[in-house]
Design a protein around this motif. Sequence first.
Motif, PDB file in Angstrom:
ATOM      1  N   ALA A  86      -4.209  -2.947  -0.862  1.00 30.10           N
ATOM      2  CA  ALA A  86      -2.916  -3.524  -0.503  1.00 30.10           C
ATOM      3  C   ALA A  86      -1.852  -2.431  -0.480  1.00 30.10           C
ATOM      4  O   ALA A  86      -1.838  -1.544  -1.332  1.00 30.10           O
ATOM      5  N   ALA A  87      -0.965  -2.508   0.513  1.00 26.31           N
ATOM      6  CA  ALA A  87       0.159  -1.583   0.631  1.00 26.31           C
ATOM      7  C   ALA A  87       1.406  -2.257   0.074  1.00 26.31           C
ATOM      8  O   ALA A  87       1.674  -3.424   0.369  1.00 26.31           O
ATOM      9  N   THR A  88       2.160  -1.534  -0.744  1.00 24.78           N
ATOM     10  CA  THR A  88       3.359  -2.096  -1.360  1.00 24.78           C
ATOM     11  C   THR A  88       4.596  -1.739  -0.532  1.00 24.78           C
ATOM     12  O   THR A  88       4.562  -0.868   0.326  1.00 24.78           O
ATOM     13  N   HIS A  89       5.683  -2.414  -0.850  1.00 26.49           N
ATOM     14  CA  HIS A  89       6.947  -2.121  -0.163  1.00 26.49           C
ATOM     15  C   HIS A  89       7.443  -0.718  -0.481  1.00 26.49           C
ATOM     16  O   HIS A  89       8.248  -0.164   0.274  1.00 26.49           O
ATOM     17  N   GLU A  90       6.978  -0.151  -1.593  1.00 25.99           N
ATOM     18  CA  GLU A  90       7.407   1.205  -1.971  1.00 25.99           C
ATOM     19  C   GLU A  90       6.606   2.284  -1.246  1.00 25.99           C
ATOM     20  O   GLU A  90       6.833   3.479  -1.451  1.00 25.99           O
ATOM     21  N   GLY A  91       5.623   1.870  -0.421  1.00 31.58           N
ATOM     22  CA  GLY A  91       4.833   2.846   0.324  1.00 31.58           C
ATOM     23  C   GLY A  91       3.627   3.368  -0.432  1.00 31.58           C
ATOM     24  O   GLY A  91       3.020   4.363  -0.028  1.00 31.58           O
ATOM     25  N   THR A  92       3.253   2.726  -1.514  1.00 32.07           N
ATOM     26  CA  THR A  92       2.066   3.128  -2.274  1.00 32.07           C
ATOM     27  C   THR A  92       0.912   2.186  -1.956  1.00 32.07           C
ATOM     28  O   THR A  92       1.097   1.152  -1.301  1.00 32.07           O
TER      29      THR A  92
END
Length: 408
Positions: free
Chosen positions: A113-119
Amino acid sequence: MFEQLADVFTSAAFKYLTAVDASPVSNQHEIGGLVKAGIGENLGTPDDGSQRKIAATLVYLSEEEGEPVIAEDTVTWYDTRYQDPNRAPEWRLYYKSNDVSNRFEPGDFFMIAATHEGTLLMIFCPPGSEYEEQIRTLFGVRDAETNKRGLTGVQVGRPGFALPVRLMFARYGIEIGSDGTDYLDLILDKFGANFPKTKDFSDFARGLTRDISPIDTPDTALIEWMETEESAFRQLEKHIVQQRLREGFGDNGDDVDEFVRFSLSVQNRRKSRSGHAFENHIETILLANSIQFDRGARTEGRQKPDFLFPGSESYSDTSFPGEKLRILGAKTTCKDRWRQVLAEAKRIPRKHLITMEPAISEAQTQQMAELQLQLVVPEAIQASYQPAQAEWLMSFRDFIDEIHGIQR
């Protein structure tokens, strides 16, 4: 704070690992198919041949391991065909061998999964395990079919039940981004750069939340207080650890043994603190509701139930009606530890256990019911259970009402 999946993640996908995915031969592992699954769009696909280094948290969950195995690493996202102008781009994600990749095997369940923080968050666990069911549930794909030829995309933006998502992942030791609230200055003003007593920090965390009634909405209060404390503690912990790393270890700053001792102390503090915080907030809610109880009172065989109602004096009085006695165990996660509660008070055949664990299997809850262990789950987390299970579960409000009924 109750969130939809899209509040935390931009995209996600899952699959069962193939032999190539889990090959132990190479020091490099690769995952393809992220563009088709919808994650590539969030990672970016530049046409200049540039590679992207992405911060990633890799996690392996297994009953055999006991505790989650976590590796913070950097993965590489690039087009393997950039040098060949006659072929279409093929984007792959490469990651190095680490404590997590050394454990997973072909057939294991994998969620990325990709987070909103770009991680990136990359979770691995044995197929068919309770961990797989929980991860599938948290991502809203409990019954979704798997694409046998590659990754299956997750529609993170579709409406679903709201859960305390960050708190649920924190149970696995996973910290996902930030909810945007910075408590560090307030914490340092109150405690300095030191770990305070858990009870003091729990009191402080409750003061950081919105005005919420532990009488009118005990389930919501419990979750929000726990989530706020978890977030605040991680901010303090990060500050203290970074400070300690800058100072170094030992006279020359490179004492490996001292570093290992420090690392273990951080991990152990995390484990014990969460359980004590859970009990602290439960205690505060019970007191606000004018419930009579003892916390940590002893029963037979030096057993110590987390909460005994109305208290040890009544329990030890054989003339006090047994049907008016209750115990409540408190465990943020159950696993097989729920059986410990069964031995904690012989005079009370029907035990109660409150937990924040989502999506416990139907087989487990059936065993609990057969052994007269009643599971208490905060209302918001009950949405992660199957409908038949949810009918049997009690909320914290239900439990408090039951205690009021026998203590009037």
